[in-house]
Design a protein around this motif. Structure first.
Motif, mmCIF file in Angstrom:
data_model
loop_
_atom_site.group_PDB
_atom_site.id
_atom_site.type_symbol
_atom_site.label_atom_id
_atom_site.label_comp_id
_atom_site.label_asym_id
_atom_site.label_seq_id
_atom_site.Cartn_x
_atom_site.Cartn_y
_atom_site.Cartn_z
ATOM 1 N N THR A 108 0.879 -1.328 -0.044
ATOM 2 C CA THR A 108 -0.113 -0.090 -0.054
ATOM 3 C C THR A 108 0.763 1.193 -0.099
ATOM 4 N N ALA A 109 1.411 1.465 1.218
ATOM 5 C CA ALA A 109 2.071 2.783 1.168
ATOM 6 C C ALA A 109 3.319 2.684 0.366
ATOM 7 N N GLY A 110 3.821 1.535 0.388
ATOM 8 C CA GLY A 110 5.141 1.157 -0.304
ATOM 9 C C GLY A 110 5.016 1.307 -1.792
ATOM 10 N N LEU A 111 3.930 0.965 -2.203
ATOM 11 C CA LEU A 111 3.722 0.775 -3.582
ATOM 12 C C LEU A 111 3.597 2.158 -3.978
ATOM 13 N N LEU A 112 2.946 3.108 -3.334
ATOM 14 C CA LEU A 112 2.658 4.551 -3.743
ATOM 15 C C LEU A 112 3.949 5.293 -3.581
ATOM 16 N N SER A 113 4.754 5.168 -2.507
ATOM 17 C CA SER A 113 6.025 5.804 -2.559
ATOM 18 C C SER A 113 6.836 5.456 -3.792
ATOM 19 N N LYS A 114 6.958 4.045 -4.106
ATOM 20 C CA LYS A 114 7.588 3.619 -5.339
ATOM 21 C C LYS A 114 7.139 4.314 -6.680
ATOM 22 N N GLN A 115 5.939 4.767 -6.624
ATOM 23 C CA GLN A 115 5.247 5.290 -7.696
ATOM 24 C C GLN A 115 5.356 6.789 -7.858
ATOM 25 N N GLY A 116 6.048 7.210 -6.938
ATOM 26 C CA GLY A 116 6.315 8.665 -6.553
ATOM 27 C C GLY A 116 4.931 9.347 -6.356
ATOM 28 N N LEU A 117 4.042 8.881 -5.826
ATOM 29 C CA LEU A 117 2.938 9.392 -5.298
ATOM 30 C C LEU A 117 2.769 10.082 -4.080
ATOM 31 N N LEU A 118 3.670 9.881 -3.165
ATOM 32 C CA LEU A 118 3.709 10.194 -1.773
ATOM 33 C C LEU A 118 4.997 11.348 -1.668
ATOM 34 N N ALA A 119 4.931 12.261 -1.133
ATOM 35 C CA ALA A 119 5.814 13.065 -0.705
ATOM 36 C C ALA A 119 6.730 12.782 0.429
ATOM 37 N N ASP A 120 7.937 13.004 0.192
ATOM 38 C CA ASP A 120 9.138 12.564 1.261
ATOM 39 C C ASP A 120 8.938 13.404 2.356
ATOM 40 N N THR A 141 7.124 0.877 9.657
ATOM 41 C CA THR A 141 5.995 1.206 8.475
ATOM 42 C C THR A 141 6.195 2.433 7.962
ATOM 43 N N ALA A 142 6.858 3.560 8.480
ATOM 44 C CA ALA A 142 7.025 4.694 8.058
ATOM 45 C C ALA A 142 7.899 4.977 6.949
ATOM 46 N N LYS A 143 8.894 4.056 6.712
ATOM 47 C CA LYS A 143 10.065 4.229 5.950
ATOM 48 C C LYS A 143 9.725 3.183 4.778
ATOM 49 N N TYR A 144 10.336 3.570 3.522
ATOM 50 C CA TYR A 144 10.124 2.722 2.421
ATOM 51 C C TYR A 144 11.555 2.848 1.434
ATOM 52 N N ASP A 145 12.069 1.824 1.156
ATOM 53 C CA ASP A 145 13.257 2.227 -0.051
ATOM 54 C C ASP A 145 12.639 2.198 -1.375
ATOM 55 N N GLU A 146 13.784 2.126 -2.326
ATOM 56 C CA GLU A 146 13.142 2.532 -3.565
ATOM 57 C C GLU A 146 12.425 1.465 -4.182
ATOM 58 N N ARG A 147 12.593 0.200 -3.706
ATOM 59 C CA ARG A 147 11.786 -0.801 -3.953
ATOM 60 C C ARG A 147 10.272 -0.711 -3.397
ATOM 61 N N GLY A 148 10.048 0.142 -2.605
ATOM 62 C CA GLY A 148 8.690 0.033 -1.790
ATOM 63 C C GLY A 148 8.710 -0.984 -0.750
ATOM 64 N N VAL A 149 9.829 -1.492 -0.174
ATOM 65 C CA VAL A 149 9.941 -2.195 1.036
ATOM 66 C C VAL A 149 10.297 -1.409 2.081
ATOM 67 N N MET A 150 9.452 -1.785 3.385
ATOM 68 C CA MET A 150 9.345 -1.119 4.616
ATOM 69 C C MET A 150 10.629 -1.329 5.266
ATOM 70 N N GLY A 151 10.721 -0.481 6.292
ATOM 71 C CA GLY A 151 11.816 -0.568 7.221
ATOM 72 C C GLY A 151 13.279 0.458 6.853
ATOM 73 N N SER A 152 13.272 1.093 6.011
ATOM 74 C CA SER A 152 14.439 1.700 5.608
ATOM 75 C C SER A 152 14.091 2.649 4.524
#
Length: 437
Positions: A108-120, A141-152
């Motif tokens: 969910t949040a990881g996917l949207l972050s990877k798609q560039g839809l959420l602000a850093d 659950t607050a942090k996501y890497d470039e793959r959209g994977v949580m934790g970092s």
């Protein structure tokens, strides 16, 4: 449960927010105050008005408007399923809100972050001290890497409450049938047998939405340890869907339906159906999340109820709560940041805690409600033992629907446990291949 920020710091933040408004906000993404047009913060969330979070966020809106003269909050309540299914499309359009509640996790949040839809939000998290209020596991659950994977990686959301799955029970029905609160898995199944012999279906459930799949996951967790959870959720190892965790869960779930612990026709029910039935006193047990806690406290009038952690497991579904996220297309990012800050303030966190929620930054001495104290104690017990195992639908985009369908098939008996395990393994492994796992 979490360290609270001082009133002085909050006042400073709000003052800074007011000054920022006077200076046209935080830049090109925000509507200029110089235009003379009144500013509107468009906010979406899916908490019911009588839930702990609903009460807290309503008060936060009042405080926000009081501290931001000339700014109006336009709140729209959205359904969980509605946001779950349409977020990518909406956030990629001009209809995006300025701030919204969204589910946490890779899918969910990881996917949207990877798609560039959420602000850093990394800079804001550091500047406003959110990183200090959410140490350790609550930042996962607050942090996501470039793959959209949580934790970092970068901060793409801010959780401001905790949640976990527990066993709610009707004390009156337990007493009527001579059942004691179980402390082991064997005692739990013995209690379920006692109710079935008395022609009482013991567990309220719902297979058309999340509740049944969370029971399925909790059963898997009775056979799991932390490395298995890390492998499933963060791809830190191989997951065998025919292994002892999911294999046991699938077979046991099917057995529980055959034994009458869970009604076969519950496969067609939704979460609201389950909750209302339990609140009416129709079932002795409901296995579900802390998000029901405040509502149960408000609506149950005719019987005594309580809760306990699932016996026979050191892990339970749970995590930090859903996230406040700021869409990249938000025109009022500065206002969104200020609103998040208010929801993290001591006053709002204390209200959340006394309304049946699990706050992350409350003053422990300010939590005076007895049932709320019990809830927070259970959450603290889980977190201190590293017992939060996240949720089964998080690992892959679209996996929520996969699990709902699979477990629904288990409940209504239309597929065997092995068939269901194959059904849920495929999309997980496909996603893992897609991200190079």
């Amino acid at each position: 449960m979490r360290k609270s920020r001082s009133a002085v710091r909050l006042a400073a933040v709000l003052t800074a927010g007011a000054l920022a408004l006077a200076a046209c906000g935080s830049g090109g993404d925000d509507k200029p105050a110089a235009s003379g047009e009144p500013r509107v913060l468009k906010l979406w969330h899916y908490e019911s008005a009588d839930s702990a979070m609903g009460k807290a966020w309503a008060e936060a809106i009042k405080k926000f408007e009081a501290s931001h003269p000339g700014v109006t909050v336009k709140f729209e309540e959205k359904g969980f399923e509605q946001i779950q299914k349409t977020a990518s499309m909406v956030l990629n359009s001009d209809e995006a809100p300025d701030i919204m509640e969204y589910n946490k996790g890779n899918a969910t949040a990881g996917l949207l972050s990877k798609q560039g839809l959420l602000a850093d939000l990394t800079e804001e998290a550091t500047k406003r001290g959110w990183d200090k209020l959410l140490p350790g596991g609550l930042q996962v659950t607050a942090k996501y890497d470039e793959r959209g994977v949580m934790g970092s990686g970068a901060w793409y959301g801010v959780p401001n409450y905790g949640e976990f799955v527990m066993v709610y029970y009707n004390k009156d029905l337990f007493d009527k049938h001579g059942v004691k609160v179980p402390t082991t898995f064997d005692e739990l199944t013995a209690a379920l047998d006692t109710f079935v012999k008395a022609e009482v279906t013991p567990i309220a459930s719902a297979g058309a939405e999340y509740p049944a799949q969370q029971i399925f996951y909790q059963l898997a967790l009775t056979k799991a340890q932390r490395p298995w959870v890390n492998a499933l959720q963060s791809y830190q190892g191989k997951v065998d869907f025919r292994g002892p965790e999911f294999g046991y869960a699938a077979q046991t779930m099917a057995d529980w339906v055959k034994k009458g612990y869970i009604a076969k026709d519950s496969g067609g029910l939704k979460a609201e159906d389950m909750g209302v039935a339990f609140m009416k006193g129709e079932y002795p047990i409901m296995i579900s999340g802390s998000w029901w806690y405040g509502r149960l406290a408000s609506e149950i009038k005719n019987f005594e109820w309580g809760h306990f952690l699932f016996p026979g497991a050191t892990l339970s579904p749970g995590s930090s709560g859903n996230l406040w996220v700021v869409p990249e297309k938000s025109r009022n990012k500065d206002l969104a940041h200020d609103f998040i800050d208010i929801t993290m303030s001591k006053d709002i966190q204390n209200l959340l805690g006394n309304s049946g929620g699990v706050p992350v930054a409350a003053d422990p001495a300010a939590i005076t409600d007895a049932k709320s104290k019990e809830l927070i104690e259970s959450f603290n017990k889980l977190t201190s033992a590293d017992g939060l195992a996240f949720y089964p639908d998080w690992p892959a985009p679209g996996y929520y629907d996969v699990l709902v369908a699979g477990v629904q098939n288990l409940v209504n008996g239309s597929k065997t446990p092995d068939q269901v395990l194959d059904e849920i393994a495929g999309p997980y492994e496909d996603n893992l291949a897609d991200i190079g796992g």
